[in-house]
Write a protein that holds these residues in place. Structure first.
Motif, mmCIF file in Angstrom:
data_model
loop_
_atom_site.group_PDB
_atom_site.id
_atom_site.type_symbol
_atom_site.label_atom_id
_atom_site.label_comp_id
_atom_site.label_asym_id
_atom_site.label_seq_id
_atom_site.Cartn_x
_atom_site.Cartn_y
_atom_site.Cartn_z
ATOM 1 N N TYR A 98 24.177 81.149 32.231
ATOM 2 C CA TYR A 98 23.555 81.330 33.536
ATOM 3 C C TYR A 98 22.068 81.130 33.354
ATOM 4 O O TYR A 98 21.483 81.681 32.416
ATOM 5 N N VAL A 137 18.306 81.493 33.056
ATOM 6 C CA VAL A 137 17.469 82.680 32.930
ATOM 7 C C VAL A 137 16.574 82.851 34.159
ATOM 8 O O VAL A 137 16.406 83.964 34.666
ATOM 9 N N ARG A 146 17.123 82.008 37.214
ATOM 10 C CA ARG A 146 17.931 82.515 38.331
ATOM 11 C C ARG A 146 18.222 84.003 38.138
ATOM 12 O O ARG A 146 18.191 84.777 39.086
ATOM 13 N N LEU A 147 18.504 84.411 36.913
ATOM 14 C CA LEU A 147 18.746 85.817 36.618
ATOM 15 C C LEU A 147 17.521 86.654 36.978
ATOM 16 O O LEU A 147 17.625 87.692 37.636
ATOM 17 N N TYR A 148 16.334 86.185 36.580
ATOM 18 C CA TYR A 148 15.101 86.897 36.926
ATOM 19 C C TYR A 148 14.922 86.978 38.442
ATOM 20 O O TYR A 148 14.494 88.006 38.974
ATOM 21 N N GLU A 162 17.276 87.015 40.780
ATOM 22 C CA GLU A 162 18.219 87.992 41.317
ATOM 23 C C GLU A 162 17.761 89.426 41.025
ATOM 24 O O GLU A 162 17.792 90.281 41.915
ATOM 25 N N VAL A 163 17.351 89.670 39.795
ATOM 26 C CA VAL A 163 16.920 91.019 39.420
ATOM 27 C C VAL A 163 15.694 91.427 40.234
ATOM 28 O O VAL A 163 15.631 92.531 40.778
ATOM 29 N N MET A 215 20.979 95.125 35.644
ATOM 30 C CA MET A 215 21.526 94.348 34.533
ATOM 31 C C MET A 215 22.927 94.804 34.126
ATOM 32 O O MET A 215 23.668 94.053 33.500
ATOM 33 N N ASP A 218 27.777 92.679 36.742
ATOM 34 C CA ASP A 218 28.100 91.318 36.347
ATOM 35 C C ASP A 218 27.483 90.353 37.365
ATOM 36 O O ASP A 218 26.967 90.769 38.408
ATOM 37 N N HIS A 219 27.531 89.094 37.034
ATOM 38 C CA HIS A 219 26.901 88.062 37.862
ATOM 39 C C HIS A 219 27.386 88.107 39.306
ATOM 40 O O HIS A 219 26.584 88.067 40.236
ATOM 41 N N ARG A 231 25.938 91.107 41.249
ATOM 42 C CA ARG A 231 24.515 90.901 41.552
ATOM 43 C C ARG A 231 24.347 89.892 42.668
ATOM 44 O O ARG A 231 23.573 90.087 43.598
ATOM 45 N N GLN A 232 25.106 88.818 42.597
ATOM 46 C CA GLN A 232 25.019 87.780 43.616
ATOM 47 C C GLN A 232 25.456 88.322 44.978
ATOM 48 O O GLN A 232 24.844 88.022 45.997
#
Length: 75
Positions: A19, A21, A23-25, A27-28, A43, A46-47, A50-51
């Motif tokens: 995934y 990184v 995009r992860l930042y 979302e968080v 965190m 799971d993906h 969060r989505q």
């Protein structure tokens, strides 16, 4: 764009092999900003979870602000 992050999902029934990184930042940061949840709590999701929270916050944001789109609209 940075290299993808690899991790396994425990609650989603599948494994997400990578995934991005960035995009992860996003979302968080999005969830933390709107819901004021801790980094560890976000965190731990799971993906897909969060989505889903990003989608729900986006839906509420559209309703309140009358904006047609924002960065977490999937459709």
């Amino acid at each position: 764009m940075r290299a993808p992050v690899s991790f396994g999902g425990s609650r989603g029934g599948g494994v997400l092999s990578s995934y991005p990184v960035d995009r992860l930042y996003e979302e968080v940061a999005f969830i933390a900003y709107y819901l004021h949840w801790t980094h560890d709590d976000i965190m731990a999701m799971d993906h897909r979870e969060r989505q889903r929270w990003c989608e729900e916050v986006s839906r509420i944001h559209r309703k309140v602000s009358k904006e047609p789109k924002n960065i977490f609209d999937i459709r």
